[in-house]
Design a protein around this motif. Structure first.
Motif, PDB file in Angstrom:
ATOM      1  N   LEU A   1     -33.956  18.615 -11.455  1.00 55.12           N
ATOM      2  CA  LEU A   1     -32.841  17.343 -10.905  1.00 55.12           C
ATOM      3  C   LEU A   1     -31.632  17.697 -11.567  1.00 55.12           C
ATOM      4  N   GLU A   2     -31.303  18.593 -12.754  1.00 52.60           N
ATOM      5  CA  GLU A   2     -30.169  18.997 -13.182  1.00 52.60           C
ATOM      6  C   GLU A   2     -29.584  20.028 -11.878  1.00 52.60           C
ATOM      7  N   SER A   3     -30.237  21.047 -11.456  1.00 48.82           N
ATOM      8  CA  SER A   3     -29.843  21.836 -10.235  1.00 48.82           C
ATOM      9  C   SER A   3     -29.310  21.033  -8.951  1.00 48.82           C
ATOM     10  N   ILE A   4     -30.057  19.889  -8.801  1.00 49.63           N
ATOM     11  CA  ILE A   4     -29.844  19.028  -7.827  1.00 49.63           C
ATOM     12  C   ILE A   4     -28.650  18.312  -7.993  1.00 49.63           C
ATOM     13  N   ASP A   5     -28.271  17.897  -9.236  1.00 45.77           N
ATOM     14  CA  ASP A   5     -27.110  17.192  -9.623  1.00 45.77           C
ATOM     15  C   ASP A   5     -25.767  17.927  -9.497  1.00 45.77           C
TER      16      ASP A   5
ATOM     17  N   LEU B   1     -18.258  38.778  -3.727  1.00 45.53           N
ATOM     18  CA  LEU B   1     -18.905  39.460  -4.877  1.00 45.53           C
ATOM     19  C   LEU B   1     -17.854  39.031  -6.069  1.00 45.53           C
ATOM     20  N   THR B   2     -16.656  39.069  -6.037  1.00 43.62           N
ATOM     21  CA  THR B   2     -15.921  38.793  -7.043  1.00 43.62           C
ATOM     22  C   THR B   2     -15.610  37.314  -7.456  1.00 43.62           C
ATOM     23  N   THR B   3     -16.088  36.392  -6.810  1.00 39.84           N
ATOM     24  CA  THR B   3     -15.940  34.936  -7.152  1.00 39.84           C
ATOM     25  C   THR B   3     -17.374  34.276  -7.399  1.00 39.84           C
ATOM     26  N   LEU B   4     -17.505  33.118  -8.084  1.00 42.28           N
ATOM     27  CA  LEU B   4     -18.697  32.413  -7.984  1.00 42.28           C
ATOM     28  C   LEU B   4     -18.573  30.941  -7.201  1.00 42.28           C
ATOM     29  N   LYS B   5     -19.118  31.032  -6.041  1.00 42.77           N
ATOM     30  CA  LYS B   5     -18.823  29.780  -5.234  1.00 42.77           C
ATOM     31  C   LYS B   5     -19.807  28.656  -5.795  1.00 42.77           C
ATOM     32  N   LEU B   6     -21.046  28.977  -6.151  1.00 38.40           N
ATOM     33  CA  LEU B   6     -21.915  27.923  -6.654  1.00 38.40           C
ATOM     34  C   LEU B   6     -21.520  27.737  -8.141  1.00 38.40           C
ATOM     35  N   PRO B   7     -21.666  26.405  -8.449  1.00 37.50           N
ATOM     36  CA  PRO B   7     -21.380  26.206 -10.047  1.00 37.50           C
ATOM     37  C   PRO B   7     -22.292  26.998 -10.904  1.00 37.50           C
ATOM     38  N   LEU B   8     -21.745  27.590 -11.926  1.00 32.67           N
ATOM     39  CA  LEU B   8     -22.504  28.261 -12.757  1.00 32.67           C
ATOM     40  C   LEU B   8     -23.554  27.594 -13.456  1.00 32.67           C
ATOM     41  N   MET B   9     -23.617  26.472 -13.537  1.00 32.33           N
ATOM     42  CA  MET B   9     -24.799  25.754 -14.252  1.00 32.33           C
ATOM     43  C   MET B   9     -25.742  25.085 -13.046  1.00 32.33           C
ATOM     44  N   GLY B  10     -25.182  25.329 -12.043  1.00 30.76           N
ATOM     45  CA  GLY B  10     -26.136  24.852 -11.031  1.00 30.76           C
ATOM     46  C   GLY B  10     -26.981  25.976 -10.677  1.00 30.76           C
ATOM     47  N   LEU B  11     -26.366  27.232 -10.722  1.00 28.84           N
ATOM     48  CA  LEU B  11     -27.289  28.489 -10.675  1.00 28.84           C
ATOM     49  C   LEU B  11     -28.194  28.808 -11.815  1.00 28.84           C
ATOM     50  N   VAL B  12     -27.726  28.587 -12.935  1.00 34.62           N
ATOM     51  CA  VAL B  12     -28.398  28.632 -14.282  1.00 34.62           C
ATOM     52  C   VAL B  12     -29.781  27.722 -14.068  1.00 34.62           C
ATOM     53  N   TRP B  13     -29.485  26.531 -13.977  1.00 36.81           N
ATOM     54  CA  TRP B  13     -30.398  25.305 -13.909  1.00 36.81           C
ATOM     55  C   TRP B  13     -31.594  25.709 -12.797  1.00 36.81           C
ATOM     56  N   GLY B  14     -31.001  26.382 -11.613  1.00 38.14           N
ATOM     57  CA  GLY B  14     -31.885  26.631 -10.462  1.00 38.14           C
ATOM     58  C   GLY B  14     -32.798  27.883 -10.967  1.00 38.14           C
TER      59      GLY B  14
ATOM     60  N   PHE C   1     -32.917  38.950  -3.869  1.00 33.54           N
ATOM     61  CA  PHE C   1     -31.600  38.963  -4.644  1.00 33.54           C
ATOM     62  C   PHE C   1     -30.380  38.937  -4.005  1.00 33.54           C
ATOM     63  N   ILE C   2     -30.512  39.663  -2.701  1.00 36.44           N
ATOM     64  CA  ILE C   2     -29.316  39.262  -1.758  1.00 36.44           C
ATOM     65  C   ILE C   2     -29.151  38.011  -1.172  1.00 36.44           C
ATOM     66  N   GLY C   3     -29.969  37.390  -0.999  1.00 35.66           N
ATOM     67  CA  GLY C   3     -29.871  35.812  -0.456  1.00 35.66           C
ATOM     68  C   GLY C   3     -29.419  35.102  -1.477  1.00 35.66           C
ATOM     69  N   THR C   4     -29.690  35.341  -2.766  1.00 38.47           N
ATOM     70  CA  THR C   4     -29.357  34.405  -4.002  1.00 38.47           C
ATOM     71  C   THR C   4     -27.814  34.873  -4.358  1.00 38.47           C
ATOM     72  N   ALA C   5     -27.403  36.047  -4.072  1.00 38.67           N
ATOM     73  CA  ALA C   5     -26.076  36.586  -4.493  1.00 38.67           C
ATOM     74  C   ALA C   5     -25.184  35.833  -3.220  1.00 38.67           C
ATOM     75  N   LEU C   6     -25.697  35.736  -1.985  1.00 36.03           N
ATOM     76  CA  LEU C   6     -24.989  35.087  -0.816  1.00 36.03           C
ATOM     77  C   LEU C   6     -24.556  33.679  -1.186  1.00 36.03           C
ATOM     78  N   ILE C   7     -25.772  32.915  -1.766  1.00 37.93           N
ATOM     79  CA  ILE C   7     -25.677  31.554  -1.872  1.00 37.93           C
ATOM     80  C   ILE C   7     -24.727  31.358  -3.158  1.00 37.93           C
ATOM     81  N   ALA C   8     -24.498  32.303  -4.013  1.00 39.05           N
ATOM     82  CA  ALA C   8     -24.010  32.101  -5.330  1.00 39.05           C
ATOM     83  C   ALA C   8     -22.380  32.387  -5.023  1.00 39.05           C
ATOM     84  N   THR C   9     -22.160  33.387  -4.369  1.00 34.45           N
ATOM     85  CA  THR C   9     -20.648  33.923  -4.191  1.00 34.45           C
ATOM     86  C   THR C   9     -20.162  33.628  -2.964  1.00 34.45           C
ATOM     87  N   GLY C  10     -20.920  33.250  -1.843  1.00 38.56           N
ATOM     88  CA  GLY C  10     -20.315  32.944  -0.397  1.00 38.56           C
ATOM     89  C   GLY C  10     -20.077  34.332   0.046  1.00 38.56           C
ATOM     90  N   GLY C  11     -20.604  35.275  -0.256  1.00 39.28           N
ATOM     91  CA  GLY C  11     -20.242  36.702   0.246  1.00 39.28           C
ATOM     92  C   GLY C  11     -19.277  37.354  -0.476  1.00 39.28           C
TER      93      GLY C  11
END
Length: 282
Positions: free
Chosen positions: A83-87, A141-154, A129-139
């Protein structure tokens, strides 16, 4: 049954997102309420359909430590982290990240069997690992597009979901699906009660909100868990894993249709890579 269970889980993810965004239900409140109500439904079915297993589990004190561990790791942590990762993200992304649980299961199997991953498994790990990196950074690698807490909870959710396929297996083989789910869901809900105090933090629900709560308890929790586990017993874990991809697919489709979630091309490529991983790591 397995396919329908996955579909209900996927829809339930988006329903939970609506309850949290529109009605301002906190993830902890939602987890506590549906664990308690869903657990009561499981216990009623257990007492009515398998009374000997129900009373046997209550009398077997040797099962108590494993039941408690299952309640904490496989119910409380799974529900709260999901639920936290969805939020923090959306139902589609959170559910796809949950599919990474297969990597943790693979690690457990390899360590226990004292072996290295096979070729198909290694390719699956790389894709994940590649798929997760794409979702998290949007391609990028120098930025984190996905909220850090969303990635951690996921990732926490995927780890606890992996434990769900290992920890309660012996208990369910001995005491049955209804009994184990009922006891662990109620225990988990009781643990959250003094923290959440759902009677004093209840969100204001209109008719639609009440309907969504009924769905998330009856269909998204009780129905989904019962259908999926009943299907696993009939088709086996390998086919169930593949049929279980209906959950992230339905979560993504419903997120776009009902909440207006927007996914970038890199998100979709990452999703596909993780789906392929599911079919390779089995």
């Amino acid at each position: 049954m397995t396919l329908c269970g996955g579909v209900l889980w996927g829809i339930n993810a988006t329903v939970s997102k609506i309850l949290m965004n529109t009605y301002h239900a906190s993830p902890l409140w939602l987890a506590c309420v549906r664990e308690l109500l869903g657990g009561v439904l499981f216990l009623i079915c257990s007492a009515a359909l398998t009374p000997k297993l129900f009373t046997g589990a209550l009398r077997d004190r040797k099962s108590y430590p494993r039941l408690l561990a299952t309640a904490i790791v496989c119910v409380l942590l799974v529900q709260v982290a999901y639920l936290e990762s969805i939020d923090w993200t959306n139902s589609g992304t959170a559910t796809v990240l949950q599919s990474l649980n297969l990597l943790f299961v693979l690690a457990y199997v390899c360590i226990r069997g004292r072996r290295l991953p096979g070729k198909r498994e290694a390719i699956g790990v790389a894709l994940a690992f590649i798929g997760t990196a794409l979702i998290a950074t949007g391609g990028d690698l120098t930025t984190l597009k996905l909220p850090l807490m969303g990635l951690v909870w996921g990732l926490v959710n995927s780890l606890s979901t992996a434990a769900m396929s290992i920890l309660p297996v012996k208990l369910m083989a001995k005491w049955g699906n209804f009994t184990v789910n009922g006891i662990t869901f109620v225990l988990s809900g009781i643990m959250l009660l003094p923290i959440v105090r759902p009677w004093s933090t209840e969100p204001h629900l209109d008719v639609m909100g009440v309907g969504l709560m009924v769905f998330t308890v009856m269909c998204g929790t009780f129905g989904a868990f019962w259908l999926f586990m009943a299907g696993v017993l009939r088709v086996g874990s390998m086919r169930a894993t593949m049929l279980g991809t209906s959950e992230p697919v339905m979560a993504t489709v419903s997120a776009v249709a009902w909440t207006g979630a927007v996914f970038e091309p890199t998100d979709l490529v990452g999703f596909v890579m993780i789906f392929v991983m599911v079919f390779l790591v089995r």
